[in-house]
Design an enzyme around this catalytic site. Structure first.
Site, PDB file in Angstrom:
ATOM      1  N   HIS A 143     -70.895  59.519 -59.005  1.00  0.00           N
ATOM      2  CA  HIS A 143     -69.678  59.092 -59.917  1.00  0.00           C
ATOM      3  C   HIS A 143     -69.284  57.573 -59.289  1.00  0.00           C
ATOM      4  CE1 HIS A 143     -68.835  62.404 -62.745  1.00  0.00           C
ATOM      5  NE2 HIS A 143     -69.667  62.849 -62.002  1.00  0.00           N
ATOM      6  N   CYS A 183     -74.032  60.347 -64.455  1.00  0.00           N
ATOM      7  CA  CYS A 183     -74.041  61.788 -64.139  1.00  0.00           C
ATOM      8  C   CYS A 183     -74.732  62.469 -65.147  1.00  0.00           C
ATOM      9  CB  CYS A 183     -72.852  62.496 -63.789  1.00  0.00           C
ATOM     10  SG  CYS A 183     -72.828  64.036 -63.013  1.00  0.00           S
ATOM     11  N   GLN A 200     -78.869  61.933 -66.722  1.00  0.00           N
ATOM     12  CA  GLN A 200     -79.827  62.982 -66.845  1.00  0.00           C
ATOM     13  C   GLN A 200     -80.363  62.587 -68.575  1.00  0.00           C
ATOM     14  OE1 GLN A 200     -77.574  66.529 -66.052  1.00  0.00           O
ATOM     15  NE2 GLN A 200     -77.518  66.039 -63.999  1.00  0.00           N
ATOM     16  N   GLU A 243     -67.075  55.663 -60.141  1.00  0.00           N
ATOM     17  CA  GLU A 243     -65.602  55.204 -60.393  1.00  0.00           C
ATOM     18  C   GLU A 243     -64.951  56.011 -59.545  1.00  0.00           C
ATOM     19  OE1 GLU A 243     -65.846  59.634 -61.622  1.00  0.00           O
ATOM     20  OE2 GLU A 243     -67.188  57.883 -61.780  1.00  0.00           O
TER      21      GLU A 243
END
Length: 356
Positions: free
Chosen positions: A327, A242, A246, A329
């Protein structure tokens, strides 16, 4: 008791207060997930944001401390259509949880209309107040914004995995607990450090790999961390999630830009370009890497979002470094993307000989 929501374009809503008394000030965003409200409320990436839930019934299964993704809730407010204030396993309701966490909420407003407004007009500043706004929006926002509660400074910590095969250092920009849990489950000891940690201090920890975590805000605000990221990717296998995705892009010459209303939910399709396989992912971000900025860099696109084609994965051509915008996870969300951690393990296992 009434609660009052004001948007910077003059739009306003009146609803019923729940949670903690007080104000919420920041960026107004929406999350489309049907479940996982507690994980969202405790996700550090929602710092400085008023969080709207599009699913109309929120609070149906209460609160469970095991679901927390951060040390406390740091969003500025919770906005729901209908509060179903049911108790969780320990008897705690969502309203009680928000009261304890110091987060105000508003219920009983048309969250569908609010979401459609954001989708049309873009994410904007907002105020949640206990009384009607009497001064100008801008002056009130400026005065309250400086007093807002923020995500606490990361605390260095080490977690041991049973039969660990690797040691990962996590640069904690606002890491979710689920990321650390997945690393542990994949046989990695985990040491969490603040982004201001020096290269020498990280080298002294003798990591096998580095992970750049998720976190709140504009990635360009973290420019001071980019030299450290470049130094780390030259020494160790490196992965980013995330915000970390970037920052890897910025560190290697690409640029980012704000999205109209971002991706926040657990049903976002992502196509993996190496296999052509599409997975369903959990996402929470308001910025994206600009495709045009990749020209002349060492970055390669590895995944794209199925709805709007935005970049969802990157890798470096000549170094063992890669990142994903989603994400993996899955806290909350589908588990399609947990192969991220397997791939990271594989990079560390290869023991790339070019690294000192």
């Amino acid at each position: 008791m009434a609660k009052f929501l004001y948007l910077e374009d003059g739009t306003q809503f009146t609803g019923t207060a729940f949670g903690a008394p007080g104000v919420g000030v920041g960026e107004l965003v929406f999350n489309t997930s049907m479940v996982g409200y507690q994980e969202a409320l405790t996700d550090p990436s929602y710092a400085d944001q008023l969080l709207t839930f599009t699913y109309p019934l929120i609070g149906t299964y209460g609160v469970d401390p095991r679901r927390d993704q951060g040390p406390r809730a740091v969003c500025q407010a919770a906005i729901v259509h209908t509060l179903e204030n049911e108790p969780g396993p320990t008897g705690e309701t969502l309203a009680q949880f928000l009261t304890t966490q110091g987060v105000p909420g508003i219920a009983g407003i048309d969250t569908r209309a609010l979401t459609k407004h954001i989708r049309t007009c873009a994410t904007m500043k907002a105020l949640l107040l206990d009384a009607p706004l009497t001064a100008s929006f801008d002056s009130t926002y400026a005065a309250l914004h400086s007093q807002r509660h923020k995500w606490p400074t990361p605390v260095a910590a080490t977690m041991k995995a049973p039969h660990a095969t690797h040691h990962v250092v996590v640069l904690d920009f606002g890491a979710k607990a689920g990321i650390e849990a997945q690393l542990l489950a994949h046989g990695c000891d985990v040491t969490v450090v603040a982004p201001q940690c020096s290269l020498a201090a990280i080298v002294a920890l003798q990591p096998d790999g580095l992970l750049l975590s998720n976190g709140p805000g504009d990635p360009t605000d973290y420019a001071a961390c980019l030299p450290l990221i470049r130094a780390l990717q030259a020494r160790y296998p490196l992965a980013g999630i995330c915000l970390g995705h970037q920052l890897l892009a910025l560190a290697n010459g690409a640029q980012t830009q704000p999205m109209k209303f971002g991706h926040r939910g657990i049903n976002h399709p992502v196509t993996l370009l190496d296999s052509g396989r599409t997975i369903i992912t959990s996402q929470n971000h308001g910025y994206t890497v600009m495709p045009s900025s990749l020209a002349g860099t060492d970055l390669v696109v590895t995944a794209v979002e199925g709805n709007d084609g935005t970049i969802e994965g990157l890798a470096l051509r000549h170094l063992p470094a890669f990142s994903v915008q989603f994400h993996p996870e899955a806290q909350p969300g589908p588990e399609d993307a947990t192969g991220f951690f397997t791939r990271f393990n594989q990079l560390m296992q290869e023991k790339v000989t070019r690294y000192a």
